[in-house]
Design a protein around this motif. Structure first.
Motif, PDB file in Angstrom:
ATOM      1  N   TYR A   2      -1.785  -8.025   0.712  1.00  0.00           N
ATOM      2  CA  TYR A   2      -1.917  -7.361  -0.584  1.00  0.00           C
ATOM      3  C   TYR A   2      -1.679  -8.341  -1.731  1.00  0.00           C
ATOM      4  O   TYR A   2      -2.411  -8.354  -2.730  1.00  0.00           O
ATOM      5  N   LYS A   3      -0.657  -9.177  -1.597  1.00  0.00           N
ATOM      6  CA  LYS A   3      -0.370 -10.163  -2.640  1.00  0.00           C
ATOM      7  C   LYS A   3      -1.498 -11.179  -2.774  1.00  0.00           C
ATOM      8  O   LYS A   3      -1.850 -11.593  -3.882  1.00  0.00           O
ATOM      9  N   GLU A   4      -2.075 -11.585  -1.644  1.00  0.00           N
ATOM     10  CA  GLU A   4      -3.176 -12.546  -1.710  1.00  0.00           C
ATOM     11  C   GLU A   4      -4.405 -11.936  -2.365  1.00  0.00           C
ATOM     12  O   GLU A   4      -5.096 -12.587  -3.162  1.00  0.00           O
ATOM     13  N   VAL A   5      -4.693 -10.661  -2.050  1.00  0.00           N
ATOM     14  CA  VAL A   5      -5.818  -9.981  -2.687  1.00  0.00           C
ATOM     15  C   VAL A   5      -5.596  -9.887  -4.183  1.00  0.00           C
ATOM     16  O   VAL A   5      -6.515 -10.122  -4.982  1.00  0.00           O
ATOM     17  N   GLN A   6      -4.380  -9.556  -4.597  1.00  0.00           N
ATOM     18  CA  GLN A   6      -4.068  -9.485  -6.026  1.00  0.00           C
ATOM     19  C   GLN A   6      -4.285 -10.827  -6.715  1.00  0.00           C
ATOM     20  O   GLN A   6      -4.870 -10.897  -7.798  1.00  0.00           O
ATOM     21  N   SER A   7      -3.819 -11.899  -6.083  1.00  0.00           N
ATOM     22  CA  SER A   7      -3.943 -13.215  -6.693  1.00  0.00           C
ATOM     23  C   SER A   7      -5.394 -13.653  -6.787  1.00  0.00           C
ATOM     24  O   SER A   7      -5.798 -14.312  -7.750  1.00  0.00           O
ATOM     25  N   ARG A   8      -6.205 -13.291  -5.815  1.00  0.00           N
ATOM     26  CA  ARG A   8      -7.621 -13.684  -5.847  1.00  0.00           C
ATOM     27  C   ARG A   8      -8.388 -12.986  -6.955  1.00  0.00           C
ATOM     28  O   ARG A   8      -9.339 -13.545  -7.503  1.00  0.00           O
ATOM     29  N   HIS A   9      -8.001 -11.763  -7.267  1.00  0.00           N
ATOM     30  CA  HIS A   9      -8.726 -10.995  -8.272  1.00  0.00           C
ATOM     31  C   HIS A   9      -8.049 -11.038  -9.633  1.00  0.00           C
ATOM     32  O   HIS A   9      -8.458 -10.335 -10.547  1.00  0.00           O
ATOM     33  N   MET A  10      -7.023 -11.864  -9.765  1.00  0.00           N
ATOM     34  CA  MET A  10      -6.309 -11.938 -11.039  1.00  0.00           C
ATOM     35  C   MET A  10      -7.199 -12.464 -12.154  1.00  0.00           C
ATOM     36  O   MET A  10      -7.176 -11.967 -13.282  1.00  0.00           O
ATOM     37  N   ASP A  11      -8.018 -13.457 -11.842  1.00  0.00           N
ATOM     38  CA  ASP A  11      -8.859 -14.084 -12.861  1.00  0.00           C
ATOM     39  C   ASP A  11     -10.267 -13.522 -12.888  1.00  0.00           C
ATOM     40  O   ASP A  11     -11.099 -13.972 -13.668  1.00  0.00           O
ATOM     41  N   SER A  12     -10.553 -12.569 -12.015  1.00  0.00           N
ATOM     42  CA  SER A  12     -11.893 -12.003 -11.972  1.00  0.00           C
ATOM     43  C   SER A  12     -12.081 -10.992 -13.083  1.00  0.00           C
ATOM     44  O   SER A  12     -11.207 -10.169 -13.343  1.00  0.00           O
ATOM     45  N   PRO A  13     -13.227 -11.000 -13.787  1.00  0.00           N
ATOM     46  CA  PRO A  13     -13.453 -10.008 -14.839  1.00  0.00           C
ATOM     47  C   PRO A  13     -13.428  -8.598 -14.303  1.00  0.00           C
ATOM     48  O   PRO A  13     -13.032  -7.672 -14.980  1.00  0.00           O
ATOM     49  N   LEU A  14     -13.893  -8.433 -13.041  1.00  0.00           N
ATOM     50  CA  LEU A  14     -13.922  -7.102 -12.465  1.00  0.00           C
ATOM     51  C   LEU A  14     -12.571  -6.701 -11.933  1.00  0.00           C
ATOM     52  O   LEU A  14     -12.263  -5.522 -11.845  1.00  0.00           O
ATOM     53  N   GLY A  15     -11.756  -7.668 -11.551  1.00  0.00           N
ATOM     54  CA  GLY A  15     -10.465  -7.339 -10.986  1.00  0.00           C
ATOM     55  C   GLY A  15      -9.334  -7.410 -11.981  1.00  0.00           C
ATOM     56  O   GLY A  15      -8.213  -7.059 -11.653  1.00  0.00           O
ATOM     57  N   SER A  16      -9.624  -7.884 -13.195  1.00  0.00           N
ATOM     58  CA  SER A  16      -8.546  -8.053 -14.156  1.00  0.00           C
ATOM     59  C   SER A  16      -7.902  -6.733 -14.539  1.00  0.00           C
ATOM     60  O   SER A  16      -6.700  -6.651 -14.730  1.00  0.00           O
ATOM     61  N   ALA A  17      -8.724  -5.687 -14.650  1.00  0.00           N
ATOM     62  CA  ALA A  17      -8.152  -4.392 -15.017  1.00  0.00           C
ATOM     63  C   ALA A  17      -7.223  -3.887 -13.933  1.00  0.00           C
ATOM     64  O   ALA A  17      -6.174  -3.319 -14.207  1.00  0.00           O
ATOM     65  N   ASP A  18      -7.617  -4.104 -12.664  1.00  0.00           N
ATOM     66  CA  ASP A  18      -6.759  -3.674 -11.571  1.00  0.00           C
ATOM     67  C   ASP A  18      -5.492  -4.492 -11.524  1.00  0.00           C
ATOM     68  O   ASP A  18      -4.417  -3.986 -11.219  1.00  0.00           O
ATOM     69  N   SER A  19      -5.605  -5.796 -11.809  1.00  0.00           N
ATOM     70  CA  SER A  19      -4.433  -6.657 -11.689  1.00  0.00           C
ATOM     71  C   SER A  19      -3.412  -6.362 -12.772  1.00  0.00           C
ATOM     72  O   SER A  19      -2.233  -6.638 -12.595  1.00  0.00           O
ATOM     73  N   ARG A  20      -3.865  -5.804 -13.898  1.00  0.00           N
ATOM     74  CA  ARG A  20      -2.919  -5.478 -14.962  1.00  0.00           C
ATOM     75  C   ARG A  20      -2.143  -4.204 -14.675  1.00  0.00           C
ATOM     76  O   ARG A  20      -1.154  -3.923 -15.323  1.00  0.00           O
ATOM     77  N   MET A  21      -2.626  -3.427 -13.713  1.00  0.00           N
ATOM     78  CA  MET A  21      -1.930  -2.184 -13.417  1.00  0.00           C
ATOM     79  C   MET A  21      -0.602  -2.486 -12.749  1.00  0.00           C
ATOM     80  O   MET A  21      -0.498  -3.326 -11.871  1.00  0.00           O
ATOM     81  N   SER A  22       0.418  -1.759 -13.152  1.00  0.00           N
ATOM     82  CA  SER A  22       1.761  -2.002 -12.638  1.00  0.00           C
ATOM     83  C   SER A  22       1.884  -1.547 -11.215  1.00  0.00           C
ATOM     84  O   SER A  22       1.420  -0.487 -10.840  1.00  0.00           O
ATOM     85  N   THR A  23       2.517  -2.374 -10.395  1.00  0.00           N
ATOM     86  CA  THR A  23       2.796  -2.004  -9.016  1.00  0.00           C
ATOM     87  C   THR A  23       4.278  -1.770  -8.821  1.00  0.00           C
ATOM     88  O   THR A  23       4.752  -1.678  -7.708  1.00  0.00           O
ATOM     89  N   SER A  24       5.027  -1.676  -9.886  1.00  0.00           N
ATOM     90  CA  SER A  24       6.474  -1.531  -9.813  1.00  0.00           C
ATOM     91  C   SER A  24       6.860  -0.078  -9.915  1.00  0.00           C
ATOM     92  O   SER A  24       6.037   0.829  -9.912  1.00  0.00           O
ATOM     93  N   VAL A  25       8.149   0.138 -10.052  1.00  0.00           N
ATOM     94  CA  VAL A  25       8.693   1.484 -10.159  1.00  0.00           C
ATOM     95  C   VAL A  25       8.244   2.168 -11.442  1.00  0.00           C
ATOM     96  O   VAL A  25       8.269   3.391 -11.544  1.00  0.00           O
ATOM     97  N   ASP A  26       7.773   1.400 -12.436  1.00  0.00           N
ATOM     98  CA  ASP A  26       7.365   1.994 -13.706  1.00  0.00           C
ATOM     99  C   ASP A  26       6.275   3.036 -13.524  1.00  0.00           C
ATOM    100  O   ASP A  26       6.228   4.041 -14.234  1.00  0.00           O
ATOM    101  N   SER A  27       5.351   2.792 -12.570  1.00  0.00           N
ATOM    102  CA  SER A  27       4.278   3.758 -12.344  1.00  0.00           C
ATOM    103  C   SER A  27       4.817   5.070 -11.825  1.00  0.00           C
ATOM    104  O   SER A  27       4.238   6.129 -12.072  1.00  0.00           O
ATOM    105  N   LEU A  28       5.917   5.013 -11.075  1.00  0.00           N
ATOM    106  CA  LEU A  28       6.534   6.241 -10.591  1.00  0.00           C
ATOM    107  C   LEU A  28       7.253   6.959 -11.719  1.00  0.00           C
ATOM    108  O   LEU A  28       7.185   8.183 -11.854  1.00  0.00           O
ATOM    109  N   LEU A  29       7.950   6.208 -12.554  1.00  0.00           N
ATOM    110  CA  LEU A  29       8.697   6.824 -13.646  1.00  0.00           C
ATOM    111  C   LEU A  29       7.776   7.542 -14.614  1.00  0.00           C
ATOM    112  O   LEU A  29       8.125   8.583 -15.162  1.00  0.00           O
TER     113      LEU A  29
END
Length: 527
Positions: free
Chosen positions: A316-343
Motif C-alpha cells: 500500500y505504501k509503495e502504491v501511494q509513493s508511485r502515484h504521489m507525483d501522478s496527475p491522476l493519483g495526486s488527488a488520491d494521495s492528498r486524501m488523509s489515511t490517518s485517524v482524521d478521516s474517522l474523526l
C-alpha cells in the motif's frame, strides 16, 4: 449439535518451491514490445519449469484480458511483480493510470477468481496452474479495477462491522466520548502499524472439501490460523474454546466468478484453496457462506491481512509513493489515511475562517468585506487562467443549451480528457456500471445530462446505492461556472469540482474516492 471434521496434525510444512518471494531487480520496459523470438510460448509450461535452474532469466508469453474481452500478449520475465505488470498493462491497454488497477487470477475450471497481491510473482502464479491450459478450461489473467484492495486502510469502518471485531486484548484509545469511534481508532492504529491483524469472528456456514452439506459454526481468526468453535454465538466472558481449523499460510482466498446457486445458504460465498496441493478439483475447495456482502468483505480482508500481514501494508505504501507525483493519483494521495478521516465522520463540522495566503505569511481575515474582496480578486485571476472555460459571448445557462457555438466548448473542455468523464453515457448505463464495480462508497463517474442539455451529472455510490446529482452550469458575470448546490459553491470547470469533492464532503454524503476508468475504442473515442 453440528459437528465439523477438525484437521489432524500433519508434518506437511514444506512450502511449495513455486511460491517463493520475488527477487529485487529492475523491470525491463522492453516487455511493452510484446512477443519476442527468444520468448517461450504460453503453452510450454514444462519447458519453463525445466529451465528454472538456468542462470539466464526466463521469459513466457502470456495473454492478458480485460473484462470486456479485449486481449493483449505480453512477454513476462522472471521475478516480475503484479504491481509492475499492472503499470505495463495500463500502457498496453491505453487506459489511465490508477492505483486501483489489479490483476485477477481466474481459474475457469473451478469457476473462482482472486485479485493477486502486488508483491506476487506472475510466473510463479502461472506455474501453479499446472496443465490447466486446454482451450475449454483455460485459466486467465484479468486486468481490472479493484476498489476494495487497499480502501480498508483509509476507511476501515466500511469493512469491519463492530459486531465482528474482538478488540478486548487491545488497549482502547480514549480520544472521544463515542465508544464506537474509540474502537475504530484502535482498529485504524492496528492497520497502520502492521504488527498484527485484527481479530475477526462471526458465524459462518461451512462446507468441507468432498462434502455436500453445510454446517453453521463460529469461526475466528487468530494470528495466521482460522479457528472454529462449536458454539453458535460469542461468549460474553471471553472464555470460549476454539480449535485450530486451517493454517492460512497454506491457502489462497477466492470468490466465485458467478453468483452462487440456490443450493447454498446465501449468495455471499468465498472459498479457501490449498496452495500446496496443485490439483485443481472442486473437491479440494473449502467453501464458506456469509450473512451479507459486508460480512463477506470483512472476512476476505481479514483473511488477506492474516496471511500476508505487514507485506500488504508495504504494498500500500509503495502504491501511494508511485502515484504521489501522478496527475491522476495526486488527488488520491492528498486524501488523509490517518485517524482524521474517522474523526470527520463522528464530529460536527468545525467553524471555518477566511485566510489570506497572498503575502509571505498567511493570516486570518476578520473583516467580511476584505474577505469578499480577496475572493473576488482570486476569481478574476482564475478567469484569466482559464479562458477555455468561458462560454462564447458571455452566454448564460439559458443560451448554453440553445447556442450551437456553445456545444464545442462543453465537449472540448478540460473535463473531456479526464479518465472519470464518460461522454454520451445514459443514466441506466451509469447505474449498471456503478452497480457492477462500485464496491465501496465514493466510486464515481461524470457524464453528460441527456435530460438537461448543456449540464452534467455526477453519479456515485453510497451505502450500496447509486445516486445521480445534477451539475448545473451557472453564469458568474462573464464566466461560466459549475455547481452541485444551486450556485452556493461554484467552480470554473468540472476538474475543480471533482477535486473539491474528493477532499471535502460539501453537499454530498461521501467524499469521491475512486473513479471508473474508461477505455478508448479503436476509433479514438472512449467507452
Amino acid at each position: 449439535m453440528s459437528c465439523i471434521e477438525l484437521p489432524r496434525p500433519s508434518n506437511l510444512l514444506a512450502v511449495n518451491p513455486l511460491c517463493g518471494k520475488p527477487k529485487e531487480g529492475d523491470i525491463s520496459y522492453q516487455l511493452l514490445l510484446g512477443t519476442s523470438a527468444s520468448s517461450v510460448d504460453s503453452d510450454a509450461f514444462s519447458t519453463y519449469t525445466s529451465q528454472k535452474g538456468s542462470s539466464e532469466p526466463q521469459e513466457v508469453t502470456l495473454n492478458f484480458y480485460t473484462e470486456d474481452g479485449k486481449q493483449q500478449k505480453l512477454v513476462v520475465e522472471e521475478n516480475l511483480r503484479v504491481l509492475d505488470l499492472c503499470q505495463l498493462l495500463a500502457l498496453k491497454f491505453n487506459v489511465a493510470r490508477s492505483h486501483t488497477w489489479t490483476l485477477a487470477e481466474q481459474l475457469t475450471s473451478l469457476g473462482i477468481e482472486r485479485s493477486l497481491e502486488d508483491h506476487e510473482d506472475i510466473l510463479q502464479v502461472y506455474a501453479s496452474w499446472g496443465n490447466q491450459k486446454e482451450p475449454e478450461n483455460e485459466n486467465k489473467f484479468i486486468f481490472k479495477q479493484d476498489f476494495c484492495k487497499y480502501e480498508f486502510f483509509r476507511t476501515p469502518q466500511q469493512f469491519f462491522p463492530l459486531s465482528m471485531l474482538d478488540l478486548g486484548s487491545v488497549p482502547m484509545d480514549c480520544l472521544s466520548e463515542s465508544p464506537d469511534l474509540a474502537k475504530f481508532v484502535t482498529l485504524q492504529n492496528i492497520l497502520s502499524s502492521g504488527e498484527k491483524s485484527p481479530v475477526v469472528q462471526s458465524l459462518l456456514w461451512c462446507k468441507e472439501p468432498g462434502k455436500d452439506t453445510w454446517k453453521r459454526l463460529f469461526f475466528r481468526i487468530e494470528g495466521t490460523t482460522l479457528c472454529v468453535s462449536s458454539a453458535t454465538f460469542p461468549s460474553k466472558d471471553g472464555k470460549q474454546q476454539f480449535w485450530p481449523f486451517r493454517d492460512l499460510m497454506e491457502y489462497e482466498i477466492y470468490t466465485p466468478v458467478e453468483t452462487a446457486g440456490n443450493t447454498n445458504p446465501t449468495s455471499y460465498t468465498f472459498c479457501l484453496k490449498n496452495s500446496i496441493c496443485p490439483e485443481e478439483s472442486p473437491k479440494n475447495l473449502l467453501w464458506f457462506c456469509c450473512e451479507s456482502d459486508k460480512h463477506r468483505q470483512c472476512w476476505i480482508v481479514a483473511l488477506r491481512l492474516a496471511k500476508y500481514g505487514r507485506k500488504i501494508r508495504e504494498n500500500y505504501k509503495e502504491v501511494q509513493s508511485r502515484h504521489m507525483d501522478s496527475p491522476l493519483g495526486s488527488a488520491d494521495s492528498r486524501m488523509s489515511t490517518s485517524v482524521d478521516s474517522l474523526l470527520s465522520d463522528y464530529t460536527p463540522m468545525k467553524p471555518r475562517v477566511a485566510m489570506d495566503f497572498t503575502g509571505s505569511q498567511s493570516r486570518i481575515v476578520e473583516d467580511p468585506k476584505e474577505a469578499k474582496a480577496i475572493a473576488a480578486a482570486e476569481g478574476h485571476t482564475w478567469k484569466r487562467r482559464l479562458p477555455c472555460c468561458r462560454a462564447p459571448g458571455g452566454s448564460s445557462q439559458q443560451n448554453l443549451s440553445s447556442s450551437p457555438t456553445a456545444r464545442p466548448a462543453m465537449e472540448f473542455g478540460v473535463h473531456a480528457i479526464q479518465p472519470w468523464f464518460y461522454s454520451g453515457m445514459s443514466r441506466d448505463e451509469a447505474t449498471h456500471l456503478l452497480t457492477k464495480y462500485g464496491t465501496v462508497d465514493g466510486v464515481f463517474l461524470v457524464r453528460e445530462s441527456r435530460r438537461n442539455p448543456g449540464s452534467f451529472v455526477l453519479s456515485y455510490v453510497y451505502k450500496n446505492k447509486i445516486h445521480h446529482c445534477q451539475i448545473f452550469p451557472v453564469d458568474e458575470k462573464d464566466q461560466l461556472c459549475y455547481s452541485l448546490d444551486n450556485g452556493r459553491t461554484k467552480f470554473y470547470d468540472l476538474l475543480q469540482l471533482v477535486e473539491f469533492y474528493q477532499l471535502n464532503l460539501g453537499s454530498l454524503p461521501t467524499k469521491l474516492t475512486h473513479f471508473l476508468v474508461h477505455r478508448p475504442r479503436s476509433n479514438g473515442q472512449v467507452e
